[in-house]
Design a protein around this motif. Sequence first.
Motif, PDB file in Angstrom:
ATOM      1  N   ALA A  27      66.223 -12.777  23.073  1.00 18.14           N
ATOM      2  CA  ALA A  27      66.709 -11.153  22.448  1.00 18.14           C
ATOM      3  C   ALA A  27      67.643 -11.711  22.431  1.00 18.14           C
ATOM      4  N   CYS A  28      68.130 -12.108  23.558  1.00 16.79           N
ATOM      5  CA  CYS A  28      69.886 -12.086  23.630  1.00 16.79           C
ATOM      6  C   CYS A  28      70.889 -13.065  22.358  1.00 16.79           C
ATOM      7  N   GLU A  29      69.905 -13.266  21.674  1.00 16.06           N
ATOM      8  CA  GLU A  29      71.176 -13.948  20.866  1.00 16.06           C
ATOM      9  C   GLU A  29      71.226 -13.259  19.670  1.00 16.06           C
ATOM     10  N   THR A  30      71.748 -13.256  19.240  1.00 18.44           N
ATOM     11  CA  THR A  30      71.299 -12.742  17.826  1.00 18.44           C
ATOM     12  C   THR A  30      71.045 -13.311  16.692  1.00 18.44           C
ATOM     13  N   ARG A  75      74.786  -8.183  33.656  1.00 17.98           N
ATOM     14  CA  ARG A  75      75.762  -6.571  32.059  1.00 17.98           C
ATOM     15  C   ARG A  75      75.456  -7.711  31.388  1.00 17.98           C
ATOM     16  N   ASP A  76      75.970  -8.717  31.162  1.00 18.64           N
ATOM     17  CA  ASP A  76      76.346  -9.550  30.822  1.00 18.64           C
ATOM     18  C   ASP A  76      74.689  -9.896  29.332  1.00 18.64           C
ATOM     19  N   ALA A  77      74.183  -9.955  29.850  1.00 20.76           N
ATOM     20  CA  ALA A  77      72.015 -10.129  29.166  1.00 20.76           C
ATOM     21  C   ALA A  77      72.448  -9.289  28.381  1.00 20.76           C
ATOM     22  N   LEU A  78      72.866  -7.619  29.439  1.00 13.85           N
ATOM     23  CA  LEU A  78      72.105  -6.830  28.705  1.00 13.85           C
ATOM     24  C   LEU A  78      72.637  -6.327  27.344  1.00 13.85           C
ATOM     25  N   VAL A  79      73.966  -6.813  27.677  1.00 12.27           N
ATOM     26  CA  VAL A  79      74.933  -6.724  26.022  1.00 12.27           C
ATOM     27  C   VAL A  79      74.269  -7.017  25.072  1.00 12.27           C
ATOM     28  N   THR A 131      72.282  -7.767  20.045  1.00 14.40           N
ATOM     29  CA  THR A 131      71.351  -8.099  18.937  1.00 14.40           C
ATOM     30  C   THR A 131      70.491  -6.634  18.228  1.00 14.40           C
ATOM     31  N   ALA A 132      70.492  -5.793  18.372  1.00 10.35           N
ATOM     32  CA  ALA A 132      69.864  -4.469  18.690  1.00 10.35           C
ATOM     33  C   ALA A 132      70.907  -4.243  16.966  1.00 10.35           C
TER      34      ALA A 132
END
Length: 255
Positions: free
Chosen positions: A93-96, A118-122, A127-128
Amino acid sequence: MTVFADYAPWYDLLYQDKDYAAETSFVEARLRDHGVSSGKLLDLGCGTGLHALAFARQGWNVAGIDLSHEMIASAKARAAQAGLSILFRQGDACETGPERDYDAVVSLFHVASYQTSRDALVAMFRTAHAALKPGGVFFFDYWYGGAVLAQGVETRVKVIEQKPLRLTRIAQPHHDEPNAAVTVNYTLFCEDTDRATIRRVDEAHHIRYWFPFEIDAALATSGFQPADHAAWLTQDAPNSKSWAAYSVARKAGKP
Ligand SMILES: C[S@@+](CC[C@H](N)C(=O)[O-])C[C@H]1O[C@@H](n2cnc3c(N)ncnc32)[C@H](O)[C@@H]1O
């Protein structure tokens, strides 16, 4: 070790009491409050697909992504058995990915807290954002920091019997307060009482608890408009009594 690999076959049994249909109705109501009531819906971190199937039964055109091959295999089997056409794929989910033009993106049961920086959350929020059409809505939940700090963490044991199976799960948390992180060390004892066999599974789950101001900053960085925050399954402000909170954010523009 990959998280949710050895754990996957036992996942549905462990959460057999979780009311996925009621949760799906709640999420649908919040999506409706934000102007989205039908169309394409993407489930990020869909696990074994129980929310995804519930959304599909409500008429949504659903796709799901999960990091775990084993969870996705289970979701695919479940959809096939139910005769529902849902596009499940393994992915981060962290990769568009290629997903675009969705009316809604959901990410349920703490997937945002499995993103431990924070980077992973962003990256997950990006992606969303990329998957949504203008005006589309993103709904997700997370471990709420205020509740984790107020309640603290403790070792828990859960025993589930579904003859001939008996599942005992011990969850031993380690709280790294300066980093707002908890590592939950799960040990599962999976017994077949007919065959008198027992198997042990160990998995460490790394969880980050978040505060709404951190979520807001990550959403803004990812291009979302400011979000609404509330305690899970309520419309009250996040509070120390509710371990999980949820946010609803919109992508700018008209549908
Ligand atoms: C607690 S489970 C929730 C599963 C499902 N949403 C549910 O409600 O049953 C967390 C899920 O998030 C998935 N996950 C965690 N990080 C992910 C990522 N970066 N990309 C895709 N899936 C992820 C895990 O593999 C796991 O299936």
